[in-house]
Design a protein around this motif. Structure first.
Motif, PDB file in Angstrom:
ATOM      1  N   PHE A   1       0.979   4.188   3.398  1.00 37.82           N
ATOM      2  CA  PHE A   1       0.013   5.260   3.106  1.00 37.82           C
ATOM      3  C   PHE A   1       0.618   6.637   3.363  1.00 37.82           C
ATOM      4  N   VAL A   2       1.399   6.779   4.430  1.00 33.30           N
ATOM      5  CA  VAL A   2       1.905   8.105   4.793  1.00 33.30           C
ATOM      6  C   VAL A   2       3.262   8.436   4.194  1.00 33.30           C
ATOM      7  N   HIS A   3       4.011   7.431   3.725  1.00 36.79           N
ATOM      8  CA  HIS A   3       5.379   7.715   3.288  1.00 36.79           C
ATOM      9  C   HIS A   3       5.395   8.218   1.842  1.00 36.79           C
TER      10      HIS A   3
ATOM     11  N   ARG B   1       5.023   3.653  -3.285  1.00 36.72           N
ATOM     12  CA  ARG B   1       4.179   3.659  -4.476  1.00 36.72           C
ATOM     13  C   ARG B   1       2.699   3.609  -4.112  1.00 36.72           C
ATOM     14  N   PHE B   2       2.397   3.417  -2.827  1.00 36.23           N
ATOM     15  CA  PHE B   2       1.018   3.417  -2.341  1.00 36.23           C
ATOM     16  C   PHE B   2       0.673   4.696  -1.576  1.00 36.23           C
ATOM     17  N   HIS B   3       1.540   5.708  -1.672  1.00 34.63           N
ATOM     18  CA  HIS B   3       1.351   6.941  -0.902  1.00 34.63           C
ATOM     19  C   HIS B   3      -0.023   7.541  -1.167  1.00 34.63           C
ATOM     20  N   ARG B   4      -0.792   7.718  -0.077  1.00 30.07           N
ATOM     21  CA  ARG B   4      -2.122   8.331  -0.106  1.00 30.07           C
ATOM     22  C   ARG B   4      -3.115   7.571  -0.988  1.00 30.07           C
ATOM     23  N   ASP B   5      -2.859   6.312  -1.218  1.00 31.08           N
ATOM     24  CA  ASP B   5      -3.792   5.501  -1.995  1.00 31.08           C
ATOM     25  C   ASP B   5      -5.036   5.245  -1.146  1.00 31.08           C
TER      26      ASP B   5
ATOM     27  N   LEU C   1      -5.791   1.805   0.518  1.00 35.57           N
ATOM     28  CA  LEU C   1      -5.150   1.399   1.773  1.00 35.57           C
ATOM     29  C   LEU C   1      -5.963   1.846   2.967  1.00 35.57           C
ATOM     30  N   LEU C   2      -6.485   3.053   2.921  1.00 35.81           N
ATOM     31  CA  LEU C   2      -7.291   3.527   4.033  1.00 35.81           C
ATOM     32  C   LEU C   2      -8.552   2.674   4.190  1.00 35.81           C
ATOM     33  N   GLU C   3      -9.160   2.301   3.083  1.00 35.52           N
ATOM     34  CA  GLU C   3     -10.338   1.444   3.154  1.00 35.52           C
ATOM     35  C   GLU C   3      -9.991   0.075   3.726  1.00 35.52           C
ATOM     36  N   ARG C   4      -8.842  -0.470   3.355  1.00 29.48           N
ATOM     37  CA  ARG C   4      -8.433  -1.784   3.884  1.00 29.48           C
ATOM     38  C   ARG C   4      -8.096  -1.703   5.366  1.00 29.48           C
TER      39      ARG C   4
ATOM     40  N   HIS D   1       2.184  11.966  10.597  1.00 33.58           N
ATOM     41  CA  HIS D   1       2.482  12.241   9.190  1.00 33.58           C
ATOM     42  C   HIS D   1       1.250  12.663   8.397  1.00 33.58           C
ATOM     43  N   GLY D   2       0.355  13.400   9.064  1.00 31.04           N
ATOM     44  CA  GLY D   2      -0.719  14.056   8.355  1.00 31.04           C
ATOM     45  C   GLY D   2      -1.864  13.182   7.904  1.00 31.04           C
ATOM     46  N   ALA D   3      -2.092  12.066   8.597  1.00 28.50           N
ATOM     47  CA  ALA D   3      -3.221  11.194   8.255  1.00 28.50           C
ATOM     48  C   ALA D   3      -3.998  10.842   9.516  1.00 28.50           C
TER      49      ALA D   3
END
Length: 297
Positions: free
Chosen positions: A60-62, A66-70, A73-76, A124-126
């Motif tokens: 999520f943070v990198h 290919r899943f950056h800020r998706d 992922l946060l919901e999961r 990393h800003g999350a």
């Protein structure tokens, strides 16, 4: 292998794991195992859910993932956090379903992953990741701040987990409990071996725990036993890099394996001490590099 290529490999491996977890995490609201992921024997454990948090947080943070800020992922991660909270006892501990119940040290192993996810989110800003995981972590901290252990290395697993939680959400109770365990004395002998002499399993666990405590508590003296143990390890390697296990008092006795499990500790100590021997050993071990470890640097 250049550092950039190693990071790219770690990102790709982590993204592959994310894809698999998105397919296997149970999202059916009617399922008693909702929000969990079955482990290798089909059990729905807190340990598996904690791995979901760490792996998804890293991608999520990198920015190269290919899943950056998706937002999926946060919901999961939020779903996994809910499962973890439901898995806690009233004291705040989780069960190791195969053997230990309402277990503070097994809670510590789970907290390692969950607190790592929260920490890399903050770094990393999350910060929303830490916010989602906060209820589980604080309740787990309360359980570990008073609970006991099963084996010698469990003391340090609990201390490291409490140090991680305290770094995120400071609480004097957590540090006091760490100091109570440290007051017993660190179980390392003149030969650089911990009580269990477990060269492929619990030496790795204990070294990592002291590195975490040293970093999170800002107590560099806690790196001394790590140095001693890694120095001893240099004399316990066969010519092909296989680790000697005959001395172990645990289940890894007479098993075969290399340096991979020591990668994090060797890398940390090579940088901290500017030690060429540790750096060489870390290069031998680094095939096991994972994305969250890079993000913690």
């Amino acid at each position: 292998q250049p550092l950039d290529a190693l990071v790219a490999t770690a990102v790709e491996r982590n993204d592959t794991a994310v894809h698999s977890l998105l397919q296997t995490q149970i999202t059916d609201a009617a399922s008693p195992w909702r929000c969990s992921v079955p482990d290798q024997v089909g059990l729905h454990s807190a340990g598996s859910a904690s791995g979901v948090c760490e792996v998804l947080a890293a991608s999520f943070v990198h920015p190269r993932s290919r899943f950056h800020r998706d937002p999926v992922l946060l919901e999961r991660i939020r779903l996994a956090a809910g499962f973890l909270e439901r898995a806690q006892s009233s004291q705040g501990n989780i069960d190791l379903l195969t053997t230990n119940f309402n277990s503070p040290p097994d809670t510590g192993f789970v907290v390692h992953n969950v607190a790592t996810a929260a920490a890399i989110g903050r770094l990393h800003g999350a910060p929303e990741i830490a916010a989602v995981l906060r209820p589980f972590l604080l309740k787990a901290g309360e359980g570990m701040a008073v609970g006991g252990v099963h084996t010698p290395n469990h003391r340090w697993v609990i201390c490291a987990a409490l140090a991680q939680i305290n770094a995120l959400f400071p609480d004097g109770r957590f540090v006091r409990r760490i100091d109570e365990w440290l007051a017993e004395g660190i179980d390392i002998d003149r030969d650089g071996q911990y009580t269990e002499r477990s060269t492929l399993t619990y030496n790795i666990v204990t070294d990592r725990a002291f590195v975490v405590m040293a970093a999170k508590l800002k107590r560099p003296a806690l790196l001394d036993p790590v140095r001693q143990n890694l120095r001893a390890l240099t004399y316990l390697l066969h010519a092909d890099g296989e680790v000697v296990t005959e001395i172990s008092r645990r289940q890894d006795q007479f098993t075969r394996g290399g340096l991979a499990g020591y990668w994090f500790t060797l890398t940390y100590m090579a940088v901290a001490d500017r030690d060429g021997v540790f750096a060489t050993m870390a290069r031998q071990a680094r095939a096991c590099a994972v994305l969250s470890a890079w993000l913690r640097r």
